[in-house]
Scaffold this motif. Sequence first.
Motif, PDB file in Angstrom:
ATOM      1  N   ILE A  74     -19.188  -8.551   7.151  1.00 41.98           N
ATOM      2  CA  ILE A  74     -18.153  -9.484   6.699  1.00 41.98           C
ATOM      3  C   ILE A  74     -17.580 -10.179   7.925  1.00 41.98           C
ATOM      4  CG2 ILE A  74     -15.933  -9.720   5.527  1.00 41.98           C
ATOM      5  CD1 ILE A  74     -16.607  -7.206   3.938  1.00 41.98           C
ATOM      6  N   VAL A  75     -17.685 -11.497   7.932  1.00 38.82           N
ATOM      7  CA  VAL A  75     -17.178 -12.275   9.062  1.00 38.82           C
ATOM      8  C   VAL A  75     -16.008 -13.127   8.592  1.00 38.82           C
ATOM      9  CG1 VAL A  75     -17.695 -14.025  10.806  1.00 38.82           C
ATOM     10  CG2 VAL A  75     -19.436 -12.321  10.176  1.00 38.82           C
ATOM     11  N   LEU A  76     -14.865 -12.907   9.204  1.00 40.32           N
ATOM     12  CA  LEU A  76     -13.670 -13.696   8.920  1.00 40.32           C
ATOM     13  C   LEU A  76     -13.546 -14.746  10.023  1.00 40.32           C
ATOM     14  CD1 LEU A  76     -11.083 -14.117   7.239  1.00 40.32           C
ATOM     15  CD2 LEU A  76      -9.972 -12.423   8.703  1.00 40.32           C
ATOM     16  N   ASP A  77     -13.783 -16.002   9.673  1.00 39.44           N
ATOM     17  CA  ASP A  77     -13.797 -17.082  10.659  1.00 39.44           C
ATOM     18  C   ASP A  77     -12.455 -17.818  10.630  1.00 39.44           C
ATOM     19  OD1 ASP A  77     -14.246 -19.228  12.298  1.00 39.44           O
ATOM     20  OD2 ASP A  77     -16.170 -19.791  11.411  1.00 39.44           O
ATOM     21  N   TRP A 135     -10.476 -22.031   7.271  1.00 41.26           N
ATOM     22  CA  TRP A 135     -10.781 -20.614   7.420  1.00 41.26           C
ATOM     23  C   TRP A 135     -11.735 -20.170   6.319  1.00 41.26           C
ATOM     24  CZ3 TRP A 135      -5.313 -21.788   6.671  1.00 41.26           C
ATOM     25  CH2 TRP A 135      -4.687 -22.165   7.862  1.00 41.26           C
ATOM     26  N   SER A 136     -12.579 -19.190   6.630  1.00 40.76           N
ATOM     27  CA  SER A 136     -13.568 -18.757   5.640  1.00 40.76           C
ATOM     28  C   SER A 136     -13.903 -17.289   5.826  1.00 40.76           C
ATOM     29  CB  SER A 136     -14.847 -19.592   5.765  1.00 40.76           C
ATOM     30  OG  SER A 136     -15.490 -19.330   7.008  1.00 40.76           O
ATOM     31  N   VAL A 137     -14.473 -16.698   4.781  1.00 37.88           N
ATOM     32  CA  VAL A 137     -15.030 -15.359   4.865  1.00 37.88           C
ATOM     33  C   VAL A 137     -16.491 -15.448   4.440  1.00 37.88           C
ATOM     34  CG1 VAL A 137     -14.299 -14.738   2.507  1.00 37.88           C
ATOM     35  CG2 VAL A 137     -14.791 -12.933   4.168  1.00 37.88           C
ATOM     36  N   THR A 138     -17.384 -14.815   5.215  1.00 42.41           N
ATOM     37  CA  THR A 138     -18.816 -14.811   4.921  1.00 42.41           C
ATOM     38  C   THR A 138     -19.283 -13.374   4.778  1.00 42.41           C
ATOM     39  OG1 THR A 138     -19.173 -16.875   6.136  1.00 42.41           O
ATOM     40  CG2 THR A 138     -21.104 -15.500   5.723  1.00 42.41           C
TER      41      THR A 138
END
Length: 430
Positions: A312-315, A322-325
């Motif tokens: 899980i990458v919180l950018d 902002w995004s979560v991948t």
Amino acid sequence: MVMQAMNVPQLAAVDAARAARVLNEVRDARLAGQRARVAPRPVIEQSWERMLRSGVDPEHDFRAGLLSSDEVRRRREESPLREVLPVLREGLLSVADVAHHIMVVADDEGRVLWREGCNPVLRKADGLGFELGADWGEAVVGTNGVGTPAVVRRPVQVFAAEHFVRSHATWTCAGAPITDPRNGRLLGVVDVSGPLETMHPATLAWVDSVSKLAESRLREKHVSSLERLRAVAAPVLARLGGRAAAVDGDGWTAAVTGMPYASRIALPKSPSAGRRWLPTLGLCVIEPLAGGWLVRSVDEAAEPPARGATRIVLDLTRPRRWSVTVSGDAGSWSRELSPRHAELLYLLAAHQGGRSAAGLAEDMFGDSGRTVTVRAEVSRVRRYLGGFLEHRPYRFCEDAEVEVLLPADPKGLLPHSTAPAVVRNRMSTP
């Protein structure tokens, strides 16, 4: 000789006072075990029988404790009924106010969450305990237009002394249940109430039609959510071999690959990532998707990912973008975040061991008492992160590797956030 049930709506429309007298006689006779001139309506008689069996006192109204204002707010935030409030207000309030009625919306437990309409009638409702947070379940206050429709799961109008408790006999209610089109679960009841003389025989049909319109709106929202899930799942399913499906939290199918389409797949009551036996597919691997679950048949799918394989990458590097991948064995998906959700996920990432609702409230608002707002926001995040967020305490699941990408300039960390913990971290970041 079989007694005929009285046509209460028709009599009340012609002569409300006479209807009230007759209903009082019928009620008194029934409670005394005597024969009345006319029979109660079947839906009312059956409710009275339930009340007599459960020991509700017909001569003294019992009022359960009101919910606190925080608890009312929490239930409002979590109730799907808030999404159809505009439909209910548009369909009922304008007429209700003119006709000296009020509109009441209660949850599946009979707790009053919303109450609007004619002010004088609202004050009269206060005298009956028909207030925000009050429990109007049938087992608590007897036969009524909120609790009885919830029990019989159909619209019911309760006139005057058809109410089991005598103090409610000056009141008339028409209520209809609202159910979740995804699973048939009762969400609550919408009710229109007022003094007997203000009610019309068509009130019940009117309330029922608006409740059906609300259910239709919920159905439309469900279709839209499946379309969003289908868009997220399409690239994931395209990379998979074997049998797989993308389904929402209730098992409704958004897309499939390698298998015939089925409108719904039976999921466990509380789905979670891992191997699960499903009745129609056998042994499967279940993985979270944005807004639902990826279900893969084990007999043709690759082995499930090892623990820790999900990333899980919180950018937080791009202002206002902002995004979560989430990346896993089946592929990856991303979602842009609102400022509040970016704050929340950042704080959870900063506390891998987890945070309580009070701790998050202190981090976000500087007020540990604002747990209702925190729980509501976490609930919204879980709609797309699903099983990757755990609770008690709130935290990312142990199976996931979490990475936070921060802006090069520390001052660029969620620059518009006033959350105390974010502000502290922004100031202390080297």
